[in-house]
Design an enzyme around this catalytic site. Structure first.
Site, mmCIF file in Angstrom:
data_model
loop_
_atom_site.group_PDB
_atom_site.id
_atom_site.type_symbol
_atom_site.label_atom_id
_atom_site.label_comp_id
_atom_site.label_asym_id
_atom_site.label_seq_id
_atom_site.Cartn_x
_atom_site.Cartn_y
_atom_site.Cartn_z
ATOM 1 N N CYS A 49 0.818 -1.214 0.000
ATOM 2 C CA CYS A 49 0.000 0.000 0.000
ATOM 3 C C CYS A 49 0.852 1.265 0.000
ATOM 4 C CB CYS A 49 -0.943 0.004 1.199
ATOM 5 S SG CYS A 49 -0.111 -0.004 2.794
ATOM 6 N N ASN A 50 2.131 1.144 0.371
ATOM 7 C CA ASN A 50 2.992 2.321 0.476
ATOM 8 C C ASN A 50 4.103 2.397 -0.562
ATOM 9 O OD1 ASN A 50 1.959 3.921 2.534
ATOM 10 N ND2 ASN A 50 2.767 2.560 4.105
ATOM 11 N N SER A 100 10.115 2.623 6.051
ATOM 12 C CA SER A 100 8.663 2.575 6.227
ATOM 13 C C SER A 100 8.121 3.907 6.716
ATOM 14 C CB SER A 100 8.287 1.483 7.233
ATOM 15 O OG SER A 100 8.663 0.215 6.761
ATOM 16 N N GLU A 105 8.397 -0.683 11.653
ATOM 17 C CA GLU A 105 7.231 -1.588 11.629
ATOM 18 C C GLU A 105 7.628 -2.965 11.099
ATOM 19 O OE1 GLU A 105 5.389 -2.631 8.803
ATOM 20 O OE2 GLU A 105 6.024 -1.325 7.168
ATOM 21 N N GLN A 111 6.117 -8.773 4.148
ATOM 22 C CA GLN A 111 5.762 -8.486 2.756
ATOM 23 C C GLN A 111 6.927 -8.785 1.816
ATOM 24 O OE1 GLN A 111 4.602 -4.423 3.461
ATOM 25 N NE2 GLN A 111 2.418 -4.908 3.431
ATOM 26 N N GLY A 180 -12.061 -5.639 6.145
ATOM 27 C CA GLY A 180 -10.894 -6.319 5.580
ATOM 28 C C GLY A 180 -10.195 -7.137 6.643
ATOM 29 N N GLU A 183 -3.771 -9.025 6.188
ATOM 30 C CA GLU A 183 -2.729 -8.785 7.184
ATOM 31 C C GLU A 183 -2.910 -7.443 7.878
ATOM 32 O OE1 GLU A 183 2.148 -8.910 7.594
ATOM 33 O OE2 GLU A 183 1.198 -9.280 5.660
ATOM 34 N N GLY A 185 -5.718 -5.682 8.166
ATOM 35 C CA GLY A 185 -6.930 -5.742 8.976
ATOM 36 C C GLY A 185 -6.704 -6.448 10.292
#
Length: 448
Positions: A49-50, A100, A105, A111, A180, A183, A185
């Site tokens: 997502c990032n 990150s 994190e 991932q 969701g 992971e 969620g």
């Protein structure tokens, strides 16, 4: 020597919508599109997502990566292009949590493992990228074991919960709906379970998974199709699905707030976004997304400054070891090819000797074995000292000497070697994916 190059689009330069538009295909499509390029010998894609990151091994990396950036339609002002040394340092920093949004994190390490494994199963990796990614995973673990960099708010999920606490001044007595059960969620739900909230509702496309998480954390499972029924009672909604479309449209939210006067906080941590942006125009509705988490990121960065310094020292130490490993690999490759070349000569000449002797009298197994041992021993004794010298030169970084040896003996015909390996792998790549790859695709889905 063909080395690693990379292109990186991340939260540091790109906004949410820019990262969303970076690639619209699936992981299979992106990997195959990269790997079929004539000058791409290995590749790995990291898509979260990032960030969207592409790592390639190519003799023409600059032109290859620029052409892919153009194909993706991504503006160069949001892309960082890295050469070999920069790519290695960035990858190790990434695995260590230093790149990150929430420094330290843990989620990013998982991932990297998943997406590297996906590329490996697809057959698009080789010795060079495998060495880098396996080192990165090892370094990520070491940093978390030897520092406190992952203490506190260590994920996008927990940062979203912290943001909700900041906005409401605490979550005591609040009802929270998590949409969701991937992971992210799960991380959100676990962070919420530590708070004194009234109730956690977990909605997911696969109801069974929502039930499992709800049971574990003392929450309530909700079918994704039923979220309209739970929105009116929610104080906070945190959404992070892998859907290719909006989960919460303006119409759905508008209907939910008709019969209430209290504030509704919506936090969208999905990429692409789950919540239609125009909901901000509705009264008593506040919408936050990944960009808002930068506030939490900056606060966490201050808290972890000293731990980050320790992590940086570990990374520099490991970079030196990694570069030494690559140098040894180059020497080992030259040595292997030299031995192969000389052994081919040995076998031919041994056979000639056997044939000549056979023309005079019958040659038995003992004589053949003696000739074999003799020629092998001669080769090993002749090449023993050069082998040591080549390894020493590699460890000292004497590239010029290695190149001279390579040219003199016609070794390390890199393009031919890579192309043979690549073709063998490419022939094995079949449409579709394994069960394990399918799970990774769902977790890190790139939507059409």
């Amino acid at each position: 020597m063909t080395e690693i190059s990379s292109m990186v689009i991340s939260h540091k330069k790109a906004k949410v919508e820019e990262m969303e538009s970076a690639w619209h295909g699936d992981l299979d499509g992106l990997l195959r599109n990269l790997y079929k390029h004539e000058y791409v010998y290995e590749c790995v894609v990291l898509k979260t997502c990032n960030r969207v990151e592409i790592y390639v091994v190519s003799p023409k990396s600059s032109s290859v990566l620029f052409s892919f950036a153009k194909e993706m339609g991504a503006s160069t002002h949001i892309i960082d292009f890295y050469g070999h040394d920069e790519s290695l340092e960035h990858l190790l920093r990434l695995a260590g949590g230093l790149e990150s949004m929430i420094v330290g994190e843990d989620q990013i390490l998982g991932q990297i493992k998943d997406l590297y494994a996906y590329s490996k199963k697809a057959g698009t990796t080789g010795k060079i990228l495998e060495t880098a990614f396996e080192k990165a995973i090892q370094v990520g673990k070491r940093i978390r074991n030897e520092t406190r960099i992952n203490k506190g708010s260590v994920s996008i999920g927990s940062a979203a919960v912290d943001l909700a606490e900041d906005i409401f001044g605490g979550l005591t007595g609040k009802n929270v709906l998590v949409i969701g059960a991937g992971e992210i969620g799960v991380l959100v739900a676990k962070a919420l379970a530590e708070k004194d909230i009234e109730a956690i509702y977990i909605a997911n496309r696969t109801y069974k998974k929502a039930e499992e998480i709800a049971y574990e954390l003392g929450g309530h499972a909700v079918r994704l199709d039923d979220i309209r029924d739970y929105l009116p009672g929610a104080d906070v909604v945190i959404s992070g699905t892998g859907a290719p479309h909006y989960i919460l449209t303006r119409e759905i939210v508008e209907e939910a707030i008709k019969c209430r006067e209290r504030k509704l906080l919506l936090i969208d941590i999905a990429n692409p976004r789950d919540i239609e942006e125009s909901v901000v125009e509705l009264e008593n509705v506040e919408l936050c997304n990944i960009d808002n988490l930068r506030v939490i990121s900056e606060r966490t960065l201050r808290m972890r400054k000293e731990e980050a310094k320790k992590a940086e020292a570990i990374i520099q130490e490991e970079i030196r070891l990694l570069n030494l490993q690559y140098k040894r690999q180059k020497a080992d490759r030259l040595i292997s090819e030299l031995y192969k070349q000389v052994y081919d000569v040995r076998l031919r000449e041994r056979q000639k000797a056997v044939n000549r002797l056979s023309s005079y009298h019958t040659i038995g197994d003992i004589e053949t074995e003696v000739l074999d041992d003799l020629t092998r021993s001669i080769v090993n004794k002749i090449l023993g000292e050069p082998t040591k010298v080549l390894r020493q030169a590699a460890e000292l970084g004497n590239e010029e000497f290695l190149d001279v040896v390579s040219r003199v003996f016609c070794l390390d015909k890199e393009k031919v070697r890579f192309e043979k390996i690549k073709q063998a792998k490419f022939d094995q790549i079949k449409p579709g994916c394994t069960k394990e790859q399918a799970e990774v695709k769902e977790e890190y889905a790139v939507k059409d």
